[in-house]
Design an enzyme around this catalytic site. Structure first.
Site, PDB file in Angstrom:
ATOM      1  N   THR A 182     -48.116  22.969  46.343  1.00 42.84           N
ATOM      2  CA  THR A 182     -47.903  21.802  45.485  1.00 42.84           C
ATOM      3  C   THR A 182     -46.627  21.918  44.660  1.00 42.84           C
ATOM      4  OG1 THR A 182     -49.233  22.794  43.734  1.00 42.84           O
ATOM      5  CG2 THR A 182     -50.369  21.361  45.306  1.00 42.84           C
ATOM      6  N   LYS A 223     -48.248  16.037  30.345  1.00 41.90           N
ATOM      7  CA  LYS A 223     -47.031  15.654  29.622  1.00 41.90           C
ATOM      8  C   LYS A 223     -46.774  14.156  29.787  1.00 41.90           C
ATOM      9  CE  LYS A 223     -42.045  16.295  29.367  1.00 41.90           C
ATOM     10  NZ  LYS A 223     -40.859  17.110  29.739  1.00 41.90           N
ATOM     11  N   ARG A 225     -73.858  22.560  11.305  1.00 44.68           N
ATOM     12  CA  ARG A 225     -74.036  21.479  10.327  1.00 44.68           C
ATOM     13  C   ARG A 225     -72.980  21.564   9.233  1.00 44.68           C
ATOM     14  NH1 ARG A 225     -79.315  20.722   7.516  1.00 44.68           N
ATOM     15  NH2 ARG A 225     -79.431  22.992   7.516  1.00 44.68           N
ATOM     16  N   HIS A 273     -77.264  38.392   2.618  1.00 43.89           N
ATOM     17  CA  HIS A 273     -75.865  38.177   2.256  1.00 43.89           C
ATOM     18  C   HIS A 273     -74.954  39.263   2.836  1.00 43.89           C
ATOM     19  CE1 HIS A 273     -77.249  34.943  -0.259  1.00 43.89           C
ATOM     20  NE2 HIS A 273     -78.045  35.768  -0.904  1.00 43.89           N
ATOM     21  N   ARG A 279     -67.147  52.856  -8.172  1.00 48.40           N
ATOM     22  CA  ARG A 279     -68.167  53.567  -7.397  1.00 48.40           C
ATOM     23  C   ARG A 279     -69.384  53.943  -8.236  1.00 48.40           C
ATOM     24  NH1 ARG A 279     -68.109  54.618  -2.540  1.00 48.40           N
ATOM     25  NH2 ARG A 279     -66.013  53.764  -2.542  1.00 48.40           N
ATOM     26  N   PHE A 282     -64.483  58.562  -1.005  1.00 43.94           N
ATOM     27  CA  PHE A 282     -64.588  59.722  -1.890  1.00 43.94           C
ATOM     28  C   PHE A 282     -64.856  59.310  -3.329  1.00 43.94           C
ATOM     29  CE2 PHE A 282     -59.746  59.381  -1.726  1.00 43.94           C
ATOM     30  CZ  PHE A 282     -59.586  58.891  -3.004  1.00 43.94           C
TER      31      PHE A 282
END
Length: 515
Positions: free
Chosen positions: A66, A137, A214, A275, A439, A464
């Site tokens: 083609t 195109k 939704r 969560h 921490r 750490f």
């Protein structure tokens, strides 16, 4: 204008015979190639071979058929341009009004476990994308169909008016360019991985929509759920929903978090998530025992949460699950008895995941995080440790049971939002501190949540200790052993406090930040 001539060349031939038969009945000339032409002729649909149009044979095993001016002039000619009209007439070229093309099955080919590089390359379509792009195109005049689901709508418009509307042609053209972009993205990704360049100078990714959602995190945000083209089994994108309402944006994120944690364990394990953080994790000799531990880890927070198991849910476990409100239960499978019990709850979502595979068999993948104006990309964190990777840095060695609990805690803490602290005992979490700005704050939360269970438990930290205060809190709570990456300039301070309180501490040398 009207559609008088169509070029049809498809790899996926579903519905194409009926579509072309209808086109022919409407007076449309069908031009076709190779296998498509043979199929249409066999089914009695009038068809003109591509070589009759180009005056050139299909050559090189069909690679060239083609890619010819007689084809692309017919596709790209601007119909109301006088010069184009004259050139078409002088060269005795015909217009092509409709293109129906789908591409070589590259995705299906590379999905085969034994596919060779040569076979993959041979399934890269060249002529198909070129025809699609040419027609798309020139969509002001040419209709381009790449998806068989559009056959009926296109036929309906042709029957009614002899042509498609400009609005339809624009919509079809947009779909074409999405399709060819995704096709090329898949090829570039395959070749980049073959050549060992998974983070190239230009990165194009493609996903397929599973469903519109939704809304997103909040009702005013639009959202949709997409899947990678070659998504592996045992992921949410390939899960089968057996019962319950449609998944929401937040459901999907929470369920994925639960799934990633439960995949860490080879032994029977159950994870409860709220969560995107675990509120309870337990392992046991079977799924029933593992769920009991996950539930008892935090009976308050599990309410309204997501539960993930890495073993089939049986009737006994289902009886426990039905006692509280849960958004989702996901597992490799459910026994018929368990399904009968759980489906009596109208709103619970049940997801059958299929087998996860061993934690050690997990492959790294690249994760994408959007930022304003771009994105960052990183490998997934599949790093794991065992006892041989641990460095004991205190005077006291951890006991065999402490080592087991330390490794359990380490598997969980890597999935908790930083700064992360997890307390574990008896193969279950007893306290989780997540997402604090320091921490010691996370340690306080975990210890407070554990209450009396903190005494005799072990502590896992995803990074750490910048100073010794966390170890001091651990000692006061009766924690007996600690696992952490090490590497702080004040490691010696933490080690000294641990030694003074008889705490065994091990370093992994690896941190697990999760922001």
């Amino acid at each position: 204008m009207s559609i008088k001539r169509a070029l049809v060349s498809v790899s996926d031939k579903q519905g194409i015979v009926d579509f072309c038969r209808e086109l022919s009945a409407l007076g449309v000339e069908i031009i076709s190639t190779g296998g498509t032409s043979s199929l249409l002729a066999k089914e009695g649909v009038p068809v003109t071979g591509i070589s009759e149009v180009t005056g050139f044979p299909e050559i090189m095993d069909g690679r060239v058929k083609t890619l010819h001016p007689a084809v692309h002039s017919g596709l790209l000619a601007v119909r109301d341009n006088v010069e184009h009209q004259q050139q078409m007439k002088e060269l005795d070229l015909g217009y092509i009004d409709l293109v129906v093309v789908n591409l070589y099955p590259f995705q299906e080919t590379i999905a085969k476990p034994d596919v060779s590089y040569e076979e993959a390359i041979e399934n890269i379509d060249i002529g198909g994308p070129t025809m699609l792009r040419s027609g798309a195109k020139n969509h002001a005049f040419v209709s381009v169909v790449v998806d068989s689901s559009d056959y009926s709508a296109v036929l309906e418009e042709i029957r009614k008016d002899g042509d498609t509307t400009l609005e339809t042609r624009k919509r079809l053209a947009a779909k074409v360019f999405r399709h060819t972009a995704a096709y090329d993205a898949l090829i570039s990704d395959y070749l980049s991985n073959v050549t060992g360049d998974p983070l190239p100078e230009r990165l194009t990714v493609t996903y397929e929509k599973i469903q519109d959602l939704r809304y997103g995190e909040n009702p005013h945000q639009k959202a949709a759920f997409y899947r990678k083209p070659l998504a592996p089994q045992g992921t949410l994108t390939t899960a089968e929903q057996l019962h319950g309402k449609e998944l929401s944006y937040n459901n999907i994120n929470d369920a994925n978090a639960a799934l990633q944690i439960v995949k860490e364990f080879d032994e029977p394990a159950v994870v409860a998530v709220k969560h995107m953080n675990p509120c309870g994790v337990g392992t046991g000799s079977n799924v029933y025992e593992a769920y009991q531990k996950a539930y008892n880890a935090d009976p308050t927070s599990i309410f309204g949460g997501i539960v993930a198991a890495n073993r089939t849910i049986d009737a006994a476990t289902a009886e426990l699950l039905k006692e509280i409100f849960l958004e989702i239960v996901l597992a490799p499978d459910f026994t018929p008895e368990a399904l009968e019990i759980l489906t009596k709850k109208k709103n619970i979502r049940l997801l059958r995941m299929g087998e996860f595979g061993s934690a050690k068999e997990r492959n790294s993948q690249f994760l994408f995080t959007s930022i304003d104006g771009g994105m960052v990309v990183q490998e997934s964190d599949i790093h794991s440790v065992d006892t041989s990777d641990l460095k004991v840095v205190t005077d006291r060695q951890p006991t065999e049971d402490e080592l087991k609990q330390l490794l359990f805690g380490w598997k969980v803490v890597k999935h908790v939002k930083s700064n992360a602290i997890v307390l574990a005992a008896d193969n279950m979490t007893v306290g989780v501190g997540a997402g604090q700005m320091n921490r010691v704050g996370s340690a306080k939360i975990a210890i407070e949540q554990a209450g009396d269970k903190a005494k005799g438990s072990v502590l896992a930290s995803d990074a750490f200790f910048p100073m010794g205060d966390t170890v001091e809190f651990a000692a006061k709570a009766g924690i007996t052993a600690i696992i952490q990456p090490g590497g702080s300039i004040k490691d010696e301070e933490s080690i000294k406090i641990a030694n003074e309180n008889g705490i065994a501490m091990v370093f992994t040398g690896v941190r697990h930040f999760k922001h």
